[in-house]
Design an enzyme around this catalytic site. Structure first.
Site, mmCIF file in Angstrom:
data_model
loop_
_atom_site.group_PDB
_atom_site.id
_atom_site.type_symbol
_atom_site.label_atom_id
_atom_site.label_comp_id
_atom_site.label_asym_id
_atom_site.label_seq_id
_atom_site.Cartn_x
_atom_site.Cartn_y
_atom_site.Cartn_z
ATOM 1 N N ARG A 189 0.774 -1.125 -0.041
ATOM 2 C CA ARG A 189 0.150 0.022 0.021
ATOM 3 C C ARG A 189 0.733 1.290 -0.001
ATOM 4 N NH1 ARG A 189 -3.781 -2.963 -1.448
ATOM 5 N NH2 ARG A 189 -5.791 -3.056 -0.285
ATOM 6 N N HIS A 238 -0.924 0.190 -9.678
ATOM 7 C CA HIS A 238 -1.650 -0.809 -8.616
ATOM 8 C C HIS A 238 -2.326 -2.090 -9.424
ATOM 9 C CE1 HIS A 238 -3.922 -0.971 -4.539
ATOM 10 N NE2 HIS A 238 -3.813 -2.301 -4.968
#
Ligand code: NAP
Ligand code: GLV
Length: 307
Positions: free
Chosen positions: A222, A270
């Protein structure tokens, strides 16, 4: 009773087909078409609706992702089980990304691409895999298959987790006390930690200073794990050689953000891994069957730990 799906619509359409085939008695609702909110017993979401209280009969909140930080657990009532995604497509996608990024850093691809695009042809000695030590922060569901695939290349492997783990072929470290020893042996460091109160901002100047000079860093977890300014400073100072980042905070990084332009940073949007379509629906159906027969579900989040 019904299940409400709130995430990517194309995947939702596939889930609707799987649910219609395997659980025709459980109506499948695709956000924002909730129907009668009192009928919603299950939700599968990336981010839940703002007002969860509008669904008073909700029994389980399924995360579409392996991570659950995006759910903001503080907004989820304590009594409601939160179940994260554990499914094979996520694990194999992540293993591919980790292998690709470790090979890229070990074989100095950020340097060579810059070199050849800039008109150069500079070569550096070939570093053998056996001398490129790879360490993974996190030894969970996604890290272990990635480590298994990395082993085939001959990298000396290590991993770091909260509790003591045993992984064949991997030197395992645990807890804050063993973090310095782990970091000292990582020529390439891969972050696969969940984002929690404890792990936010862990990829910072203090941590980079404990890595061997010229180490490479991969963050596929993250964006909140990374202190971006510290990374840029460590790259500019030559302390780190390159970074491959699949995640940033915010996502996407704004135009003109220093990460986008930095010559030693490779960014991906991502995509390290993605929840499978059919496989994930089947995993959720299996968990619903467990829940309905009073058996423990797979992937229930420990709310105190945050993952
Ligand atoms: P997991 O199975 O829960 O494993 C997490 C690992 O991190 C465990 O080994 C855990 O230790 C360790 N850990 C947690 N807190 C720690 C701490 N404070 N100190 C040391 N170790 C700690 O999670 P996963 O399924 O592998 O997923 C990891 C993360 O990957 C997710 O949370 C998500 O954020 C990210 N992700 C990213 C993508 C992408 O496309 N970029 C895709 C999927 C997932 P213990 O073993 O002791 O519990
Ligand atoms: C993706 O980032 C996930 O958590 O599954």
């Amino acid at each position: 009773m019904a299940i409400l799906y709130k995430s990517e619509a194309r995947r939702g359409a596939e889930w609707a087909r799987v649910f219609a085939e395997k659980r025709p008695d459980l109506p499948f609702r695709l956000w924002p078409e909730t129907g009668d909110p009192t009928a919603i017993r299950y939700m599968a979401v990336w981010v839940p609706p703002d007002d969860l209280a509008a669904f008073p009969n909700l029994e389980v909140l399924f995360s579409i992702g392996a991570g659950v930080d995006q759910l903001d657990l503080s907004r989820v009532p304590d009594h409601l089980p939160v179940v994260r995604m554990i499914e094979p497509a996520l694990a194999s996608g992540m293993a591919e990304y980790v292998v690709w990024s470790v090979l890229s850093l070990h074989r100095r691809m950020p340097f060579y691409l810059r070199e050849t695009r800039g008109g150069g042809w500079g070569q550096q000695p070939l570093r053998e895999a056996e001398s490129c030590r790879v360490g993974v922060m996190g030894l969970g569901v996604l890290a272990q298959p990635a480590l298994e695939r990395l082993a085939a290349f001959g990298y000396p492997l290590s991993g770091w987790s909260r509790s003591r783990r045993t992984v064949p072929g991997v030197t395992c470290y645990a807890g804050a006390a063993e973090l310095p020893a782990f970091l000292a042996g990582c020529d390439v460091l891969v972050c696969l930690l969940p984002l929690t109160e404890e792990t936010r901002g862990m990829l910072n100047a203090d941590l980079f200073a404990q890595l061997p000079q010229g180490a490479g860093v991969v963050n596929a977890a993250r964006g909140g794990h990374l202190v971006q300014a510290d990374l840029i400073a460590a790259l500019d100072a030559g302390r780190l050689s390159a970074a491959i980042l699949d995640v940033t905070d915010p996502e996407p990084p704004p135009g003109g953000d220093a990460l986008r332009a930095h010559p030693q940073v490779w960014l991906t949007p991502h995509i390290a891994s993605m929840t499978g379509w059919r496989s994930a629906a089947e995993v959720v159906l299996a968990n619903i069957a467990r829940h309905e027969s009073g058996r423990p579900m797979d992937g229930v989040v420990d709310r105190a730990r945050g993952y």
